[in-house]
Design a protein around this motif. Structure first.
Motif, short mmCIF file in Angstrom:
data_model
loop_
_atom_site.label_atom_id
_atom_site.label_comp_id
_atom_site.label_asym_id
_atom_site.label_seq_id
_atom_site.Cartn_x
_atom_site.Cartn_y
_atom_site.Cartn_z
N ASP A 7 0.84 -1.20 0.00
CA ASP A 7 0.00 0.00 0.00
C ASP A 7 0.87 1.25 0.00
O ASP A 7 1.56 1.54 0.98
CB ASP A 7 -0.92 0.01 1.22
N THR A 8 0.83 1.98 -1.10
CA THR A 8 1.57 3.24 -1.22
C THR A 8 0.62 4.40 -1.49
O THR A 8 1.01 5.41 -2.06
CB THR A 8 2.59 3.14 -2.37
N LEU A 9 -0.63 4.28 -1.05
CA LEU A 9 -1.64 5.30 -1.35
C LEU A 9 -1.36 6.63 -0.66
O LEU A 9 -1.62 7.69 -1.22
CB LEU A 9 -3.02 4.81 -0.90
N ALA A 10 -0.90 6.57 0.57
CA ALA A 10 -0.76 7.79 1.37
C ALA A 10 0.67 7.90 1.89
O ALA A 10 1.55 7.12 1.54
CB ALA A 10 -1.76 7.75 2.52
N ALA A 11 0.90 8.89 2.75
CA ALA A 11 2.24 9.11 3.29
C ALA A 11 2.77 7.89 4.04
O ALA A 11 3.93 7.51 3.86
CB ALA A 11 2.25 10.34 4.19
N PRO A 12 1.97 7.22 4.87
CA PRO A 12 2.48 6.00 5.50
C PRO A 12 2.55 4.87 4.47
O PRO A 12 1.64 4.72 3.65
CB PRO A 12 1.43 5.69 6.58
N THR A 62 -1.54 -4.47 -5.22
CA THR A 62 -1.24 -3.05 -4.99
C THR A 62 -2.44 -2.24 -5.42
O THR A 62 -3.24 -2.69 -6.26
CB THR A 62 0.04 -2.63 -5.76
N PRO A 63 -2.66 -1.04 -4.88
CA PRO A 63 -3.83 -0.25 -5.25
C PRO A 63 -3.83 0.10 -6.74
O PRO A 63 -2.82 0.55 -7.28
CB PRO A 63 -3.72 1.01 -4.39
N GLY A 71 2.36 7.77 -5.60
CA GLY A 71 2.21 6.56 -4.81
C GLY A 71 1.76 5.37 -5.64
O GLY A 71 2.29 4.27 -5.51
N LEU A 72 0.78 5.59 -6.51
CA LEU A 72 0.29 4.51 -7.36
C LEU A 72 1.39 4.01 -8.29
O LEU A 72 1.57 2.81 -8.50
CB LEU A 72 -0.91 4.98 -8.18
N ARG A 73 2.13 4.95 -8.85
CA ARG A 73 3.20 4.59 -9.77
C ARG A 73 4.27 3.77 -9.06
O ARG A 73 4.79 2.79 -9.61
CB ARG A 73 3.81 5.87 -10.37
N LEU A 74 4.62 4.15 -7.82
CA LEU A 74 5.61 3.41 -7.05
C LEU A 74 5.13 1.99 -6.77
O LEU A 74 5.87 1.01 -6.94
CB LEU A 74 5.90 4.14 -5.74
#
Length: 221
Positions: A7-12, A62-63, A71-74
């Motif tokens: 999950d890379t959607l947000a800062a955490p 992954t999202p 975030g999505l790209r990462l």
């Protein structure tokens, strides 16, 4: 089955892994360029604790989006790299339906959202767990006609306070209830969502990318 959810959607950053040792979740709550650097280490420690290694991953999640373009790209880049190295299945998870699934005990109207900044929200409406609208990129005021004034609505996701405090929402008279989702629980939720909806989800095509609702932003990033 060895499952990894990134999950890379947000800062955490949040990672969940399910393997022979059970379900393990770990997170990193820093911000900035350290995300990419921390992600590989976080994945390694999480899957190790769950009882498997990177070359024995069966499925990576992954999202799919919507969400932060960076975030999505990462998430997609790391998932595709793992797919190439382990020949695992790569399944993107639709963000807003996955968020809605976390609140399935609420047997009624739900809108899940992500604060898209600039006074706009990525938002989708559901009734009894079924989507009743497409995914929107709209202001709170522009969304109000989609809600029934006589029915209660649960508004859940990331950035619900911004929606709640929008003047149009305050003055609407619609019986909203608001719940801010835990940003560290989404990786775990993706695994649960996949297990319940496996027949409906598709593997990412070779050249697939995230779902970008605001394409102009993606082009400028």
């Amino acid at each position: 089955m060895n499952i990894l959810a990134i999950d890379t959607l947000a800062a955490p950053l949040s990672i969940a892994a399910q393997g022979s040792n059970g379900l393990v979740t770990q997170s990193f709550t820093g911000v900035g360029t350290s995300h990419a650097e921390r992600l590989v280490t976080l994945i390694d420690t999480t899957i190790s604790a769950a009882g498997f290694t990177a070359d024995s991953i069966d499925m990576v999640l992954t999202p799919e989006g919507p969400g932060s373009f960076t975030g999505l790209r990462l998430g997609f880049a790391v998932a595709k790299a793992l797919q190439l190295s382990s020949n695992c299945r790569f399944i993107p998870i639709p963000t807003l339906p996955c968020l809605a699934s976390y609140y399935e005990i609420w047997n009624g109207n739900i809108a899940t959202l992500i604060d898209a900044k600039r006074d706009r929200f990525y938002i989708q409406l559901f009734k009894n767990g079924t989507p009743i609208t497409e995914v929107f990129d709209k202001t709170a005021a522009d969304m109000l006609p989609y809600f029934s004034e006589k029915e209660p609505w649960l508004i859940a996701g990331y950035g619900t306070a911004a929606f709640k405090n929008a003047p149009a929402v305050i003055n609407s008279g619609i019986p909203f209830q608001f719940l801010e989702s835990d940003p560290l629980s989404f990786a775990h939720t993706m695994i649960t969502y996949m297990q319940k909806n496996s027949s409906l989800l598709q593997e990412a095509a070779d050249y697939a990318g995230p779902q970008y609702i605001r394409k102009s932003d993606a082009e400028k990033d």
